[in-house]
Structure formats: C-alpha cells, structure tokens
Design an enzyme around this catalytic site. Structure first.
Site, short mmCIF file in Angstrom:
data_model
loop_
_atom_site.label_atom_id
_atom_site.label_comp_id
_atom_site.label_asym_id
_atom_site.label_seq_id
_atom_site.Cartn_x
_atom_site.Cartn_y
_atom_site.Cartn_z
N GLU A 4 0.73 -1.22 -0.08
CA GLU A 4 -0.26 0.00 0.15
C GLU A 4 1.09 1.20 -0.03
OE1 GLU A 4 -2.91 -0.24 2.96
OE2 GLU A 4 -4.05 -1.99 2.33
N GLU B 51 -4.06 -9.19 0.44
CA GLU B 51 -4.34 -8.98 1.88
C GLU B 51 -6.10 -8.80 1.67
OE1 GLU B 51 -2.03 -5.90 3.64
OE2 GLU B 51 -3.73 -5.32 5.03
C1 GAL Z 1 -3.98 -2.49 5.47
C2 GAL Z 1 -2.55 -2.47 5.88
C3 GAL Z 1 -2.60 -3.45 7.01
C4 GAL Z 1 -3.28 -3.01 7.97
C5 GAL Z 1 -4.60 -3.45 7.53
C6 GAL Z 1 -5.69 -3.33 8.81
O1 GAL Z 1 -4.55 -1.35 4.93
O2 GAL Z 1 -1.93 -3.09 4.81
O3 GAL Z 1 -0.89 -2.84 7.32
O4 GAL Z 1 -3.02 -1.72 8.22
O5 GAL Z 1 -5.07 -2.38 6.49
O6 GAL Z 1 -6.82 -3.68 7.86
#
Ligand code: GAL
Length: 853
Positions: A464, A540
C-alpha cells in the site's frame, strides 16, 4: 538444530570435530549487557558496563512495558483507512516503550582465531539503525531494522585478545504503524572461516527443469579469496577484475590459487543422489555446477521434502601437488518444486492448480514481543497448518531466518515482503527516510538470503505504498522489480495495492509480475479485464475484527463498529470501512479461477494497530487476528478451517451458551463446518435443518445460521449430515455454572533442555462439570518448578495492561495461555496455576538433554 554451548557464552552451531580446519559458526546468545539510553562512550572497549543489565539475545527491550498511551502517541490521519482528519492514536504501536537509544555489549572471544582466517558477524535483524563497533571502531551500520546484514570483522579483531563488540540501536517516534520491537531481537552469528571460503549467502541454487522423472539442479557458488590472489590453473585464461585478460604463466603462479569444488546433493535421508567435482579455472570467483536428480521428491506444503547441497571447497597449494586440502564446507538446503502463474488459470504448484490459503503476519510473537524464538514460531505454524493455511505473507517486512527455515521444513509457501513505504511517507519517520539510500541494498540482502528456500514463492516489493498514485511511482516500481529480477529471475514480484483506481489508470499495476490487491474482491473482474497479466492475487484480504469469546447483540453486519468495552463481536460480521467479512472474499476466490488465492489480514493478533479502537486507550493490540494474541483460536479459525482444511472434519458452534439475563431473547447460533448441512437443537428441541446455499449471499454459502433462536439455559447441540444425508457428527455447548477449577492443556509436554524451548499451556476456568466458564475473569497465578522457568503469559484481551512477563494475569473469557521455558538442565518441570476460589491445576513437562550431533 543447535549445538553445544561453549564456556565463552558462544553457542556453537556447526561442530568443530568434523570440520576442524574449515568453518565454525557460533550463535552469540549469552553474556550480553544491555542499557537503554545514550551512552556516549559505550563503544570504547574500556567502558565499564558492569552495572548494565545482563540479557540474552534475541532480546526485545520494550516488551517488558509498562504500557502507556503516551508511548509513541501519534497524531495522524491514516489516508489508507480513508480517514478525513488527523486524530490522536494512542495504541498504534502497542503503547510500549520502544523509542530511544539502546546499547548492547559483550566480549567477543574468537576461539582459535589467527592468521589465515576470517571472521564475519551476521545480524539476522536489529531494531533499528544499527551501528556495530569492534574494539571501539565502527565496522558496520544497517538502518532498516528488519533486514539481515553481515560484516567482515577480520581486520578489527585482535587474535588472542579480549575483543569487545558493541551495538548501538535507535528507534524514532512515528517510525512504524505497528509495534516494531526494539533491540537485538533476532540472532547474531559469528562465522570463522579460512581466508579462502564461500561467503555469507554465497550459493544460488535453482531447479530449471522439474518433472516427475528427473530434476535438473543448478548451483552457482561464490568463492572469496585473499586480496591479490587469483583463481586458476597454469595456462588457463583468467580475467582479473579491472585488468585485461591474461594467462596464468609461471610469474603469476605465486598469486594463483588452485581450487576445486566438490558438491554432493543429499536427499532427506542423507543419501547422495548426485555429485559434481569441479576445478575452478576461469579466474572468476564463482563456480557453476549442474546436476540431475532422478525421480525427485517434490516439495509442497503437503510434502515438504528437503534436499541439501553440501559443497566442499578444496585448495591445492601448488599446481604440481596431487593433494587438495579441504578449506571450507557450506550447506545449502533446498527443495525441488515447480510453479506457474497462468493467465486465466491462476496458480499451480508441481502441475496441480491451487490457491494460496494464506495469512499475513506481523513479526511479533505476542507476549514474547519481537524476540525471535523457534518454538514460538513452530507453534504458530502448527496452528495455522491445522487450519489448512498453506501460505504466509511476511507483512510488511523481511522475516526472521528461522521462520523461513520452518516453512521449508513444515510446508508453508511464503510471500516475502520488503517495505511498507517507499519514498512517500505513511509515518513521518518510516522507511521514506531510508528509501533512496537503502532500498536496493535492502532488497539485495533479502533476495540473496532466501533465494534458495523452496518455501519462498514470491517476492513482494511493497505494501500500500502511496507512490501508487504519485507521478514517478511506476518508475520506482520498475526499478525495484528489476533489482529483484536481477538477483532472482526464478520468482515473480508482487505487492499489495490498495489504490486500485490509480494503479489501474496509471499502469502501475500493469508493470508488476503479479498484481496483488488489498481488500478489493468486488473489483477483481474489472482489474482482470484491464490488466495484461491475466492473473491476480488477493494480497491482503478480509480484516474482519473480533475478540475471542465476545458476542454482541443484536447480531448484524457492521463497519467500524465500536462498543463501550473496546471489544468486537465474534459473530464475524464486523469489518472496517475498507475491509470485508471472510465470506465475501471466499465467494470471489471460489468463483474466479484467475485469482491465485488470498492472504488474510491476519493469522495472529499483533501488538499495535487496535482498529477500530485506534483512538481509544487502553486498546493497544489488534482485533484482526484469526487467532488472538495468546494464540487461542477465535471462532473465525473454524470458518477458515472448514473451508481450507478438507482433510479434517470441522464442526464448531457459536456463541457460548451462558447468557444469564438473555432468557427468551433472540440469540443467533452459527455452525462453522465443512459438512453441507446440520440440524440445531436447543434443549432437545429442533430449530430446523440448515444447508449451505450454493449461490446466495456470502454468509449463507459458508456458514450455517439459525438467526431466530431464543436463549434458554441448557444446551445447544448440532447434528451434521454428510452429502448423502447421513448424520455423521455432533457438537454440543452447554450453559456453564460457577467457576470451580482450572484445567491446563499443554501444547507439548516433551521439551528440549536448550534454554530456549517453550511449552504453551492453556489455562481454562471451568465449572464443576468441565464446561468452560465463558465470562470468567479470575486472576490466575503461575508458578514453575524444576527444570524450567515461567517465561510469559497472555490472555488475548487487546485492552489488558497487565504485563506479559509477570506470573499472574486475569483470564479473558475464561482462558489465558502461560508460556514456560526450559533451562539448559534436563529434567521434569511443573507449572502450577492457581486462582482464588478455584481448585488449582498442575501440569508436568519433561525437558530432555539436547541430542548430541
Ligand atoms: C491494510 C494494511 C495493513 C493493516 C490493515 C488493517 O491497509 O496494509 O498493514 O493496516 O490495513 O486492515
């Protein structure tokens, strides 16, 4: 895995007997002194550190607390969380005192070190901004706390004298979005070799062709030789760096070194399956060897078969000599597997299509903090594998080497990630400060370190990063991806992208080998249509939030939901504005063949980032985990297990059934199961049979839900039916009475007396009939006797300010987990857990002497 401890406080990891004349490797674990705060003269060998704390490395100086919302209090607007304004975030990095300078010192005896030898230190990771001094002289710096680095200290040490190793580390406020840990939290190695040797990470092994009948193996080995010496044979053409090609003639013989590399490939049982003996002739400090292994045993998560390349480097003292002297021996563990990412089809391993059933994990080990421990990692992987997980993304940074080794051995595929930031900051003092100077060096070390490990399938160059939508971002991506390709052309590069609109529009996503998207299941079809790769990845996913044992009513889907007790509901319907429930991702994973899998945020809860309570102290650890900070499974564990682990039956009921005051009120009951249908009974009365829907809204496809159940004390029982309609399994949850006794459940009872090994013992507060008391908060005391010590305790409550290293803690929803560590003495040890008004319990463990090598 580890060998004997020497009197010097060095832990020898490759025995001197077999290789007296070759390399010796030591782990520098004991005899360290530590002090927090700046000490201007601490590098000086004469500095008196007698008053400093004695510590063992790996060591995390901040995990001992105390917790405080003012530790690294950050006033920030988190853009990627779609926040509109800056707010004060108290537990963002765990509320632990990691900021500031810390010093580590120890004597560095190098047994038998002398002329003709070289000494190298390898730091697996030092948090952060490491400055390494030998006898007062700075020999190395490494800024990024997650990376491994090595330094040749030969010129700085004095043979036969007491040398002093000192390391200064410094952590800044706002350097992280989660708990980074602090100190020498990973291992430090000392490696002593002859001058002619194979350097750190000096082999590169690939398997260019893999079939069921044979595998081709290619090994490139680097050789270090003393300055001014060249490798060659008389008459051979050599090229000396910086000069024109020449032939080794009589005049050059003095300078030439005559070397031969013998490599044997051993299978898992130690049998030699291929070998090669290669004179080094080219003048170049590398040697290429090729092998064929017939009927190879392929590596996969289900069959993690490993081979080892054992390379022996021989030196001939003069060309006329017939005898070669062994100067170095180097082992390269490896596996044989092939994989493909194919347009329209997704991922396949060894020719079998599969999807990554992965989790993202941060690097902390809950109550141990970031101090690395093999037994703790092994337990994590054991739990994940039981869930059916087959992949881990090391978010958002380089892993500990022990994790990669365990994934090789236990069968987990890895996406090794490097950065959470490039040039554009997410946090003021994050990697953006280092990017220009360090990014390439950091990537090189990551890739060289792990490019032989079969578990590693992908490299991730970022998570991100805001540079996705900044002009020039694509160029940065290309530069980093090229570095990785240069170091390892055999694996694809990916990253986690959240700014999908920009990344699709400005071609950022199109440049990556594999486009990874964070939290965008609904947009996979659009991305697939717009991108050239034909395959993409849920890099993710989910970010569902829940607290173990906590159920909120009414039961409804919600985003960013907050409750006065700072907990989230375990009905698994709560997520963040940017994230989803597990089932929403499942639908796309199941329906879209070109999606190569998912990496759920997160496998385990971690310290820091207590979303949705980022602003509400005392929340200071995450709610995202499938397992909590103590490593206890939340209900979600069984939702994933039901989908991911087809070989084990899963039938799990929620919620608990002890709700005094809820009599007659609607209390939905869910079953997470891999059986297709089930019937629910409340106190023997059927609530009807539910069957998983094939294509409906996500929840009904993956959960069996009885939404209108009225609570009555007694029991809920579910009977599961197989596809043929036969009743095959049942599960019952009963209303609990008063807390009566403690029950202990140890993950392992046979331990190793290496001073490191751990048993995790779950303490459950139960009623007289053995039902878990689901709301028990009794304070429990722990006492260890015999050949072990109390190490830590955790209860999984993200709001608990009780310290992990004190032998007492309140149960959270009836449970906590105590961690017991062995000493280096073998023998029995017991853990006794007691609590006021409860019948105590004792568990006996056995610690056995380290097996001789
Ligand atoms: C994402 C990020 C992670 C964590 C996650 C929580 O945007 O890559 O590190 O912050 O959100 O939902």
């Amino acid at each position: 895995m580890l060998g004997l401890t020497l009197g010097t406080g060095l832990l020898l990891i490759s025995g001197p007997a077999a290789q007296a004349q070759t390399r010796r490797e030591y782990l520098l674990t004991t005899d360290w002194r530590f002090s927090k705060g700046n000490q201007p003269d601490a590098a000086n060998p004469k500095f008196n550190d007698a008053r400093w704390q004695r510590v063992q490395v790996p060591h995390d100086w901040a995990i001992y607390g105390p917790f405080d919302g003012n530790n690294d209090l950050q006033t920030v607007q988190i853009e990627q969380n779609q926040e509109q304004q800056a707010t004060q975030k108290s537990g963002r990095t765990g509320g632990l005192p990691f900021i500031g300078t810390g010093w580590y010192r120890r004597k560095l005896e190098v047994p038998g070190f002398g002329a003709g030898q070289r000494a190298v230190l390898v730091f697996d990771g030092a948090m952060s901004d490491a400055h390494v001094f030998i006898n007062g002289k700075e020999v190395a710096t490494w800024a990024y706390g997650y990376n491994s680095f090595s330094v040749d200290i030969t010129e700085a040490i004095q043979p036969g004298k007491d040398n002093v190793l000192a390391v200064r580390l410094q952590n800044l406020p706002e350097q992280s979005r989660w708990y980074p840990g602090a100190g020498l939290y990973r291992n430090v190695h000392l490696i002593v070799t002859p001058e002619v040797h194979i350097p750190v990470w000096g082999t590169y092994l690939t398997t260019p062709e893999v079939t069921a009948d044979y595998a081709r193996v290619k090994l490139t080995t680097e050789v270090s030789v003393p300055a001014g010496r060249v490798i060659g044979r008389e008459g051979a053409k050599i090229s000396v760096r910086g000069s024109q090609d020449e032939h080794i003639g009589r005049g050059a013989l003095q300078k030439a070194l005559f070397l031969r590399l013998d490599t044997e490939l051993l299978d898992a049982s130690g049998r030699v399956v291929a070998h090669s003996s290669t004179p080094l002739q080219s003048g170049l400090p590398t040697c290429e060897q090729a092998f064929t292994i017939v009927q190879p045993q392929l590596w996969s998560p289900e069959t993690p078969t490993l081979y080892t390349a054992v390379s022996r480097l021989y030196q001939q003292d003069a060309p006329a000599d017939t005898t070669y002297r062994l100067v170095d021996e180097y082992k390269t563990p490896f596996g044989i597997r092939s994989f493909k990412f194919e347009a329209g089809k997704g991922f396949s391993l060894n020719g079998q299509p599969r999807k990554f059933k992965g989790v993202c994990n941060h690097h902390d080990l809950g109550p141990l903090g970031t101090a690395i421990n093999v037994a703790a990692l092994r337990r994590q992987i054991t739990l994940l594998k039981d869930m059916g997980c087959d992949a881990i993304r090391t978010s958002h940074n380089m892993p500990a080497p022990e994790l990669v080794q365990l994934c090789d051995e236990m069968g987990i595929m890895l996406m090794l990630e490097s950065f959470d930031e490039w040039k554009t900051p997410k946090v003021k003092n994050g990697y953006n400060l280092l990017f220009d100077e360090w990014a390439e060096k950091d990537l090189v070390n990551l890739v060289r370190h792990y490019r032989n490990n079969p578990s590693v399938i992908m490299w991730s160059i970022g998570n991100e990063v805001p540079d996705q939508s900044v002009p020039g971002g694509g160029k940065l991506l290309k530069r980093l991806q090229d570095v990785v390709h240069r170091e390892d052309p055999t694996r694809p590069v990916t990253m986690g992208m959240d700014r999908i609109d920009d990344a699709l529009k400005n071609n950022f996503a199109a440049v990556l080998d594999i486009a990874g998207f964070n939290y965008k299941p609904h947009r996979y079809p659009e991305a697939q249509a717009k991108l050239p790769q034909g395959v993409l990845l849920g890099s993710e996913t989910a970010s569902t939030v829940s607290s173990r044992g906590v159920y909120k009513f009414p039961v409804e889907k919600a985003k960013q939901k907050k409750y006065p007790d700072n907990q989230s509901s375990s009905y698994d319907l709560e997520a963040c504005v940017w994230s989803q429930t597990p089932d929403e991702e499942f639908v796309q994973q199941d329906d879209l063949p070109y999606v190569a899998g998912e990496f759920v945020w997160t496998g385990f809860d971690y310290l820091g980032e207590p979303t949705p309570y980022d602003e509400v102290w005392p929340s200071h650890s995450s709610y995202f985990g499938i397992l909590d900070l103590a490593g206890l499974p939340k209900d979600r564990f069984y939702l994933y297990r039901a989908k991911w682990n087809p070989t084990a039956p899963t039938l799990h009921l929620l919620p608990h059934w002890t709700w005094p005051g809820r009599e007659g009120q609607t209390t939905p009951v869910y079953a997470y199961t891999n059986y297709p249908s089930a019937e629910l009974f409340v106190n023997g009365v059927s609530q009807g049979r539910q069957t998983k829907a094939t294509s409906a809204q996500p929840q009904t496809r993956y959960r069996l839900m009885w939404n209108d159940v009225k609570y009555q004390p007694g029991s809920i029982k579910v009977v599961a039916y197989d596809a043929a309609g036969k009743a095959v399994a049942e599960e019952e949850v009963r209303t609990a009475g008063q807390p009566h006794h403690i029950r202990l459940v140890a993950d392992r009872t046979a331990l190793t007396a290496d001073g490191q090994d751990l048993a995790y013992v779950t303490a459950r507060v139960e009623d007289v009939q053995g039902n878990l008391c689901p709301d028990a908060t009794n304070e429990l005391q722990m006492e260890v006797k015999g050949a072990g010590r109390f190490r830590a305790v955790a209860n999984g409550d993200a709001t608990s300010l009780e310290l992990f290293h004190q032998p007492h803690m309140h149960a959270f929803h009836g449970q906590l987990v105590a961690t017991v560590q062995t000493t280096d003495k073998a023998g029995p040890l017991t853990l006794k857990v007691s609590g006021k008004g409860l019948k105590p319990a004792t568990v006996q463990l056995q610690s056995a002497a380290v097996a001789a090598k």
